[in-house]
Write a protein that holds these residues in place. Structure first.
Motif, mmCIF file in Angstrom:
data_model
loop_
_atom_site.group_PDB
_atom_site.id
_atom_site.type_symbol
_atom_site.label_atom_id
_atom_site.label_comp_id
_atom_site.label_asym_id
_atom_site.label_seq_id
_atom_site.Cartn_x
_atom_site.Cartn_y
_atom_site.Cartn_z
ATOM 1 N N THR A 20 -23.985 1.437 -79.720
ATOM 2 C CA THR A 20 -25.299 0.787 -79.701
ATOM 3 C C THR A 20 -25.641 0.155 -81.058
ATOM 4 O O THR A 20 -26.724 -0.406 -81.219
ATOM 5 N N ALA A 21 -24.714 0.257 -82.021
ATOM 6 C CA ALA A 21 -24.951 -0.357 -83.338
ATOM 7 C C ALA A 21 -25.155 -1.868 -83.164
ATOM 8 O O ALA A 21 -24.528 -2.494 -82.306
ATOM 9 N N ASP A 22 -26.034 -2.425 -83.990
ATOM 10 C CA ASP A 22 -26.323 -3.869 -83.919
ATOM 11 C C ASP A 22 -25.104 -4.697 -84.300
ATOM 12 O O ASP A 22 -24.338 -4.309 -85.189
ATOM 13 N N PHE A 23 -24.999 -5.855 -83.686
ATOM 14 C CA PHE A 23 -23.987 -6.826 -84.113
ATOM 15 C C PHE A 23 -24.521 -7.568 -85.345
ATOM 16 O O PHE A 23 -25.724 -7.667 -85.542
ATOM 17 N N ASN A 24 -23.593 -8.046 -86.169
ATOM 18 C CA ASN A 24 -23.928 -8.841 -87.364
ATOM 19 C C ASN A 24 -24.810 -8.115 -88.363
ATOM 20 O O ASN A 24 -25.613 -8.749 -89.049
ATOM 21 N N ASN A 25 -24.727 -6.809 -88.393
ATOM 22 C CA ASN A 25 -25.526 -6.007 -89.311
ATOM 23 C C ASN A 25 -24.685 -4.874 -89.862
ATOM 24 O O ASN A 25 -23.757 -4.443 -89.186
ATOM 25 N N THR A 26 -25.054 -4.382 -91.034
ATOM 26 C CA THR A 26 -24.377 -3.184 -91.536
ATOM 27 C C THR A 26 -25.116 -1.968 -91.000
ATOM 28 O O THR A 26 -26.308 -1.796 -91.269
ATOM 29 N N ASN A 27 -24.421 -1.155 -90.194
ATOM 30 C CA ASN A 27 -25.023 0.034 -89.591
ATOM 31 C C ASN A 27 -24.475 1.270 -90.310
ATOM 32 O O ASN A 27 -23.250 1.474 -90.343
ATOM 33 N N ALA A 28 -25.387 2.089 -90.854
ATOM 34 C CA ALA A 28 -24.952 3.342 -91.503
ATOM 35 C C ALA A 28 -24.768 4.381 -90.396
ATOM 36 O O ALA A 28 -25.739 4.860 -89.814
ATOM 37 N N ILE A 29 -23.523 4.705 -90.101
ATOM 38 C CA ILE A 29 -23.242 5.641 -89.005
ATOM 39 C C ILE A 29 -23.243 7.076 -89.534
ATOM 40 O O ILE A 29 -23.682 8.004 -88.872
ATOM 41 N N SER A 30 -22.732 7.259 -90.744
ATOM 42 C CA SER A 30 -22.810 8.555 -91.428
ATOM 43 C C SER A 30 -22.931 8.215 -92.916
ATOM 44 O O SER A 30 -22.804 7.047 -93.292
ATOM 45 N N PRO A 31 -23.163 9.222 -93.783
ATOM 46 C CA PRO A 31 -23.372 8.879 -95.196
ATOM 47 C C PRO A 31 -22.195 8.118 -95.809
ATOM 48 O O PRO A 31 -22.383 7.348 -96.741
ATOM 49 N N ASN A 32 -20.990 8.311 -95.300
ATOM 50 C CA ASN A 32 -19.865 7.573 -95.895
ATOM 51 C C ASN A 32 -19.094 6.717 -94.891
ATOM 52 O O ASN A 32 -17.890 6.483 -95.049
ATOM 53 N N PHE A 33 -19.804 6.239 -93.861
ATOM 54 C CA PHE A 33 -19.155 5.360 -92.874
ATOM 55 C C PHE A 33 -20.151 4.296 -92.421
ATOM 56 O O PHE A 33 -21.182 4.604 -91.829
ATOM 57 N N THR A 34 -19.849 3.032 -92.743
ATOM 58 C CA THR A 34 -20.690 1.949 -92.222
ATOM 59 C C THR A 34 -19.888 1.125 -91.224
ATOM 60 O O THR A 34 -18.662 1.003 -91.344
ATOM 61 N N LEU A 35 -20.603 0.593 -90.259
ATOM 62 C CA LEU A 35 -19.968 -0.194 -89.192
ATOM 63 C C LEU A 35 -20.643 -1.559 -89.081
ATOM 64 O O LEU A 35 -21.865 -1.644 -88.948
ATOM 65 N N ASN A 36 -19.813 -2.609 -89.129
ATOM 66 C CA ASN A 36 -20.285 -3.970 -88.852
ATOM 67 C C ASN A 36 -19.525 -4.465 -87.638
ATOM 68 O O ASN A 36 -18.290 -4.528 -87.684
ATOM 69 N N LYS A 37 -20.249 -4.795 -86.595
ATOM 70 C CA LYS A 37 -19.582 -5.337 -85.399
ATOM 71 C C LYS A 37 -19.902 -6.833 -85.312
ATOM 72 O O LYS A 37 -21.031 -7.245 -85.576
ATOM 73 N N TYR A 38 -18.905 -7.594 -84.921
ATOM 74 C CA TYR A 38 -19.073 -9.041 -84.794
ATOM 75 C C TYR A 38 -18.647 -9.447 -83.401
ATOM 76 O O TYR A 38 -17.531 -9.125 -82.975
ATOM 77 N N LYS A 39 -19.567 -10.165 -82.712
ATOM 78 C CA LYS A 39 -19.262 -10.566 -81.332
ATOM 79 C C LYS A 39 -18.503 -11.888 -81.351
ATOM 80 O O LYS A 39 -18.994 -12.919 -80.888
ATOM 81 N N THR A 40 -17.354 -11.831 -81.952
ATOM 82 C CA THR A 40 -16.552 -13.046 -82.080
ATOM 83 C C THR A 40 -15.077 -12.678 -82.110
ATOM 84 O O THR A 40 -14.725 -11.514 -82.267
ATOM 85 N N GLY A 41 -14.235 -13.682 -81.969
ATOM 86 C CA GLY A 41 -12.798 -13.456 -82.015
ATOM 87 C C GLY A 41 -12.259 -13.673 -83.421
ATOM 88 O O GLY A 41 -12.939 -14.258 -84.276
ATOM 89 N N ILE A 42 -11.045 -13.232 -83.657
ATOM 90 C CA ILE A 42 -10.423 -13.361 -84.979
ATOM 91 C C ILE A 42 -10.315 -14.826 -85.402
ATOM 92 O O ILE A 42 -10.446 -15.168 -86.572
ATOM 93 N N GLN A 43 -10.152 -15.712 -84.415
ATOM 94 C CA GLN A 43 -9.945 -17.127 -84.738
ATOM 95 C C GLN A 43 -11.156 -17.724 -85.461
ATOM 96 O O GLN A 43 -11.009 -18.626 -86.268
#
Ligand SMILES: C[S@@+](CC[C@H](N)C(=O)[O-])C[C@H]1O[C@@H](n2cnc3c(N)ncnc32)[C@H](O)[C@@H]1O
Length: 227
Positions: A123-146
């Motif tokens: 449920t983490a936001d796309f295009n944002n830095t999400n703090a999942i735990s104190p030492n783990f951030t997640l950035n999801k991008y709704k795009t392809g590698i190209q």
């Protein structure tokens, strides 16, 4: 991008863990011979374990899908008592609906503390830095590698696209060259694919390529290192 997300079918693989299949295609999200075992061996044991000499690790995942690789990576730093910081970037043009995510059974193979994190990563936001735990951030991008560009360099790339036979545009020299330039010196790319042509293309763009023993029913997998 040639594929639109289709209907997904839930499958139980040989080790009891679930995966997904795109209905009316040959696209599976993991090996039917054991989804959990496959991800643990290739991406964690051959990937993450290999770059752990760094205290801060930038990871790029090509194809977030079920989130299993992300979950295993997070699990690894939650259960081990050393301090490691991870910035996890994940590309996924076709995110899985949460109703399907809720049917995946990966948390039962891990410590009970992991359960709330699985929903958190999905449920983490796309295009944002999400703090999942104190030492783990997640950035999801709704795009392809190209179409993706990054301003950081990666220590580790999880290359987990659908197979070259069904999604050949993912497995090109151009894509590998792009990734090579997005990685640090000493950076590692791991993938389940062991096709000769893929290994030759990885070598051509500058990687040093190793073949390592694969998970059940798969002789080899590939690890590529930027020297
Ligand atoms: C083999 S499956 C996913 C495996 C995933 N790592 C997991 O554990 O579930 C491949 C994934 O790549 C995604 N994908 C498709 N086109 C892509 C592209 N151009 N760039 C990055 N990912 C893509 C698919 O939607 C799919 O989720």
């Amino acid at each position: 991008m040639s594929k639109q997300q289709k209907d997904l079918e839930l499958i139980t693989t040989a080790d009891g863990s679930t995966t997904l299949k795109v209905v009316n295609s040959n696209d599976y999200y993991h090996s039917i011979h054991g989804a959990f075992q496959e991800s643990q061996l290739i991406y964690i044991n051959y990937g993450l374990a290999h770059v752990k000499q760094n205290t801060s690790i930038n990871i790029l995942e090509i194809g977030f899908g079920t989130g299993l690789n992300c979950l295993l990576t997070l699990n690894n730093i939650l259960v081990e008592p050393y301090k490691l910081n991870i910035q996890y970037h994940a590309l996924e043009p076709f995110p899985i609906p949460i109703s399907v995510v809720n049917q995946l059974n990966y948390c039962r193979y891990l410590s009970a503390i992991i359960e709330p994190y699985f929903i958190k990563i999905h449920t983490a936001d796309f295009n944002n830095t999400n703090a999942i735990s104190p030492n783990f951030t997640l950035n999801k991008y709704k795009t392809g590698i190209q179409l993706f560009n990054s301003n950081i360099l990666y220590h580790l790339v999880y290359f987990d696209a659908f197979a070259p036979s069904t999604q050949p545009e993912m497995w090109t020299e151009q894509v590998f060259e792009k990734l090579y330039h997005m990685m640090c010196k000493g950076g590692v790319l791991v993938t389940y694919c062991a096709k000769g042509q893929i290994k030759r293309d990885l070598k051509k763009v500058g990687f040093e390529v190793e073949s390592l023993p694969g998970p059940p029913k798969k002789r080899e997998i590939t690890r590529a290192i930027k020297k």
